[in-house]
Design a protein around this motif. Structure first.
Motif, PDB file in Angstrom:
ATOM      1  N   TRP A   5      61.862  59.906 150.279  1.00 26.54           N
ATOM      2  CA  TRP A   5      62.022  61.224 150.886  1.00 26.54           C
ATOM      3  C   TRP A   5      61.200  61.975 150.076  1.00 26.54           C
ATOM      4  O   TRP A   5      60.534  63.150 150.688  1.00 26.54           O
ATOM      5  CB  TRP A   5      63.249  61.592 151.363  1.00 26.54           C
ATOM      6  N   VAL A  23      54.921  69.753 149.533  1.00 27.57           N
ATOM      7  CA  VAL A  23      55.364  70.881 149.947  1.00 27.57           C
ATOM      8  C   VAL A  23      55.698  72.020 148.872  1.00 27.57           C
ATOM      9  O   VAL A  23      55.373  73.278 148.775  1.00 27.57           O
ATOM     10  CB  VAL A  23      56.261  70.961 151.137  1.00 27.57           C
ATOM     11  N   TYR A  63      58.233  61.941 148.977  1.00 22.79           N
ATOM     12  CA  TYR A  63      56.808  61.931 149.331  1.00 22.79           C
ATOM     13  C   TYR A  63      56.577  63.018 150.477  1.00 22.79           C
ATOM     14  O   TYR A  63      55.548  63.587 150.596  1.00 22.79           O
ATOM     15  CB  TYR A  63      56.339  60.409 150.205  1.00 22.79           C
ATOM     16  N   LEU A  64      57.742  63.328 151.051  1.00 27.58           N
ATOM     17  CA  LEU A  64      57.564  64.672 151.972  1.00 27.58           C
ATOM     18  C   LEU A  64      57.840  65.892 151.255  1.00 27.58           C
ATOM     19  O   LEU A  64      57.501  66.796 151.738  1.00 27.58           O
ATOM     20  CB  LEU A  64      58.594  64.434 153.113  1.00 27.58           C
ATOM     21  N   VAL A  65      58.656  65.810 150.167  1.00 31.30           N
ATOM     22  CA  VAL A  65      59.068  67.165 149.672  1.00 31.30           C
ATOM     23  C   VAL A  65      58.165  67.326 148.778  1.00 31.30           C
ATOM     24  O   VAL A  65      57.753  68.683 148.544  1.00 31.30           O
ATOM     25  CB  VAL A  65      60.486  66.770 149.146  1.00 31.30           C
TER      26      VAL A  65
END
Length: 404
Positions: free
Chosen positions: A186, A193, A188-190
């Motif tokens: 997860w 950003v 890789y998404l956080v």
């Protein structure tokens, strides 16, 4: 009679779902902060940055919030502005895009409203994730008190103004919780950003490196699958790439490879007018120590060395304390990584307290003692410090060190 009423209230409180309790604590804290901001407006005069009797919207849009608003409305300059001496002037490249554009989208063009909503919601979600992060380490009661300290602490006004700190803290706590739970995918998404919300992702890269080393050393106690090694290395590299990406973007757009660094250093000239556009790791902290030593009347040379050594020693003792050790290795490694990052890249000035907000998980250490008198007393100190910060930065706001 009083004991019976208290016991009944505590039983009813215990039956409320955890998220409901966190939300109620956060709501009460926000009402208190609103009251502090209203009081601050009554002490604001024509000498203040905000003028006499400013409204709450003025505070939401005050200080650095103006820069985020500028980014949302005008974007970033292709040509760096210059001062009368030919040096790069303060400009919007110092402020990353995520918070600015998300606030604009949420507010449907009313940036101030959007900024307030993003900060408020981010603060609430950050409280929920903080509780989730701390509860397995210090217990449910202490985790709830840590949330209360965080929601009511010295920097609580940042949940109600146009600053990116609340959103960044939410993303950071999510990242730490994912690492602690070994949910690496997860991240890789956080991380991208988080990296484009405000500076600090390079500290997370260091944290991931230290985390990987620790897991390797402890692989006999906790299995270290190959997929975890791959994730930790890849995420560390991703954090480094994201950490330098904004500098590259600023350089490409402006045609000046040092555009971002020169922009950041432009703020330092408010404190050190003779400073140039060069950057060396840890040099800013030493220069800052020299500046503040001079303000305090401490002799140069040996006095500055003692001051720097004292700051480093206090940080080291803090991280080695028993209450901090209870928080677990992830929080300790992150705290050490971020403090080292601050020492390397920041010039200590009036915004330093705000820059410590990513150390939010350490509230858990202050919540560990079980004494009811201690916990309520600590909450009182949090509120007192919050009021002093608000009245200084948003009420009086008239001198060089009153900049949040």
């Amino acid at each position: 009679m009083a004991d019976g009423i208290l016991s009944s209230a505590l039983r009813r409180w215990a039956r409320v779902p955890v998220i409901g309790r966190i939300a109620l604590v956060y709501l009460i804290a926000r009402l208190v902060t609103t009251g502090f901001l209203v009081l601050a407006s009554t002490v604001s005069t024509s000498q203040s940055r905000f003028g006499p009797a400013p409204g709450l919207r003025s505070f939401v849009l005050g200080w650095d919030a103006q820069w985020y608003w500028w980014v949302a409305v005008n974007g970033y300059p292709q040509a760096l502005p210059s001062t009368a001496t030919g040096q790069v002037a303060e400009n919007s490249w110092a402020f990353m895009p995520v918070y600015a554009y998300v606030a604009n989208a949420v507010g449907f063009g009313d940036w101030g409203l959007g900024a307030l909503l993003v900060s408020l919601v981010s603060g609430l979600l950050a409280c929920i994730v903080l509780h989730r992060l701390l509860r397995p380490r210090i217990g449910a009661s202490a985790a709830m008190w840590a949330v209360a300290f965080f929601a009511s602490g010295p920097l609580a006004a940042l949940f109600q103004v146009g600053y990116a700190e609340a959103l960044f803290t939410l993303l950071l706590l999510l990242g730490l919780d994912l690492v602690a739970r070994r949910r690496y995918a997860w991240l890789y998404l956080v991380l991208p950003v988080m990296g484009f919300t405000r500076p600090g992702i390079l500290a997370f890269a260091l944290f991931l490196g230290l985390h990987g080393i620790l897991r390797w050393l402890r692989r006999d106690r906790e299995p270290l699958p190959v997929r975890h090694i791959v994730h930790i290395v890849a995420l560390g590299l991703l954090s480094v790439v994201v950490g330098f990406a904004w500098q590259v973007i600023a350089g490409v757009v402006t045609g000046d490879p040092s555009a971002y660094l020169k922009t950041e250093l432009a703020w330092r000239r408010n404190w050190l007018p003779e400073s140039d556009d060069s950057f060396f790791p840890f040099e800013g902290f030493v220069r800052g120590a020299e500046f503040w030593a001079g303000q305090l009347g401490i002799p140069a040379g040996g006095g500055v060395i003692v001051l720097v050594a004292l700051v480093v020693a206090v940080a080291a003792l803090l991280l080695r304390s028993r209450s901090v050790r209870r928080l677990g290795p992830e929080i300790r490694l992150w705290s050490a990584s971020y403090l080292l990052y601050l020492l390397a890249v920041f010039f200590p000035q009036s915004s330093t307290l705000r820059l410590l907000m990513p150390l939010t998980p350490l509230w858990g250490a202050l919540a560990v003692p079980r004494s009811r008198i201690y916990r309520w007393g600590m909450l009182g100190l949090c509120l007192l410090a919050q009021w002093l910060w608000i009245v200084s930065m948003y009420g009086i706001a008239s001198t060089y060190y009153q900049v949040p």
